[in-house]
Scaffold this motif. Structure first.
Motif, PDB file in Angstrom:
ATOM      1  N   ASP A   1      -1.094  -1.384   4.306  1.00  0.00           N
ATOM      2  CA  ASP A   1      -1.849  -2.632   4.225  1.00  0.00           C
ATOM      3  C   ASP A   1      -0.988  -3.771   4.749  1.00  0.00           C
TER       4      ASP A   1
ATOM      5  N   HIS B   1      -6.235  -2.953   6.560  1.00  0.00           N
ATOM      6  CA  HIS B   1      -5.879  -1.585   6.168  1.00  0.00           C
ATOM      7  C   HIS B   1      -5.890  -0.713   7.417  1.00  0.00           C
TER       8      HIS B   1
ATOM      9  N   ALA C   1      -1.430   5.486   4.770  1.00  0.00           N
ATOM     10  CA  ALA C   1      -2.030   4.164   4.950  1.00  0.00           C
ATOM     11  C   ALA C   1      -1.023   3.049   4.689  1.00  0.00           C
TER      12      ALA C   1
ATOM     13  N   ASP D   1      -4.971   3.427   8.506  1.00  0.00           N
ATOM     14  CA  ASP D   1      -4.472   4.745   8.122  1.00  0.00           C
ATOM     15  C   ASP D   1      -4.509   5.684   9.314  1.00  0.00           C
TER      16      ASP D   1
ATOM     17  N   GLY E   1       0.790  -1.221   0.000  1.00  0.00           N
ATOM     18  CA  GLY E   1       0.000   0.000   0.000  1.00  0.00           C
ATOM     19  C   GLY E   1       0.820   1.268   0.000  1.00  0.00           C
TER      20      GLY E   1
ATOM     21  N   HIS F   1      -5.403   2.252  -6.108  1.00  0.00           N
ATOM     22  CA  HIS F   1      -6.338   2.304  -4.986  1.00  0.00           C
ATOM     23  C   HIS F   1      -7.538   3.152  -5.387  1.00  0.00           C
TER      24      HIS F   1
ATOM     25  N   HIS G   1      -3.932   6.117   0.823  1.00  0.00           N
ATOM     26  CA  HIS G   1      -2.643   5.597   0.353  1.00  0.00           C
ATOM     27  C   HIS G   1      -1.901   6.659  -0.461  1.00  0.00           C
TER      28      HIS G   1
ATOM     29  N   HIS H   1     -11.351  -6.140   1.642  1.00  0.00           N
ATOM     30  CA  HIS H   1     -10.329  -6.244   2.693  1.00  0.00           C
ATOM     31  C   HIS H   1     -10.426  -7.581   3.427  1.00  0.00           C
TER      32      HIS H   1
END
Length: 247
Positions: free
Chosen positions: A169, A238, A167, A240, A146, A156, A162, A233
């Motif tokens: 992943d 994820h 962010a 952020d 990410g 994305h 991202h 997901h």
């Protein structure tokens, strides 16, 4: 014979004085009454965090939630965290018995006073780097994505965090029950530490947690079309961080 009004008033005033002294001793003193009140578990309605177990919801302080989720990752036994019930540790370790899913929630937190940050050469902002480094410190080597040196500009959704370098992943592939349970251990750990790490959102397994939610409940995540494993997901957590305000 009826009691004189003056005597009744005197008894009432005396009782009020005694109650005031007791309350003052509890909140201002350091004796056994104070210890009893301070050591009582938080009520569900005002608990910072809550774990849903087979016996119902169990309230935790945020410090207890942080300690418990970290102990689970490190393989500690059910009695490793003082004050945390073994049923809580069991649920955080293995998840619900019928299906992997969220068991811990924590109230949201304020991000006032944080300034916006620029992307560093790593492709992440300093706050996002701190989250990445904290995860690696606790969980060890992880399958990360990410972000990329210099930042990412595609791959994305529109307006993705991202692209701001905010962010990260963490992948748990393939999508299996064991990988889902491991993913939820990470998701719970991130929620418990969200205030310390300035986390804004955690998304995993069709669910999303947001720091702006006063109750801190997980909500269904509506993935955009074509709603595959990646967009839902299912194969990655994820996380952020908050943007912050311009200086």
């Amino acid at each position: 014979m009826s009691r004189a009004p003056g005597r009744a008033v005197g008894w009432t005033l005396g009782l009020l004085v005694v109650l005031a002294l007791v309350v003052g001793a509890v909140w201002a003193g350091s004796g056994p009454l104070r210890s009893l009140v301070s050591s009582a578990p938080p009520a569900l309605g005002r608990a910072e965090c809550t774990v849903t177990t087979q016996d119902g919801d169990v309230p935790l302080t945020r410090e207890e939630a942080k300690a418990a989720t970290t102990a689970v990752v490190r393989g500690a036994d059910a009695s490793a965290v003082p004050g945390v019930e073994p049923t809580v540790m069991e649920r955080l370790t293995h998840g619900p018995p019928d299906d992997a899913g969220p068991s811990l929630r924590c109230r949201g937190h304020s991000s006032e006073g944080l300034e916006a940050q620029e992307i560093t050469p790593s492709g992440l902002t300093p706050r996002a780097e701190a989250v990445r480094d904290a995860m690696i410190e606790v969980f060890g080597p992880l399958s990360l994505g990410g972000y990329a040196p210099g930042g990412v500009g595609h791959g994305h959704g529109e307006n993705s965090t991202h692209y701001d370098g905010r962010a990260v992943d963490v992948f748990f592939r393939p999508v299996t029950e064991e990988n889902r349970r491991q993913g939820w251990q990470l998701a719970h750990w991130l929620v418990a530490h969200a205030e310390d790490l300035d986390v804004q959102y955690v998304i995993f397994d069709d669910m999303v947690w947001g720091s702006r939610s006063p109750a801190g409940r997980w909500q269904p995540y509506n993935a955009p079309p074509p709603a595959n494993e990646i967009l839902r997901h299912l194969d990655h957590v994820h996380v952020d961080v908050v943007r912050g305000e311009p200086a």
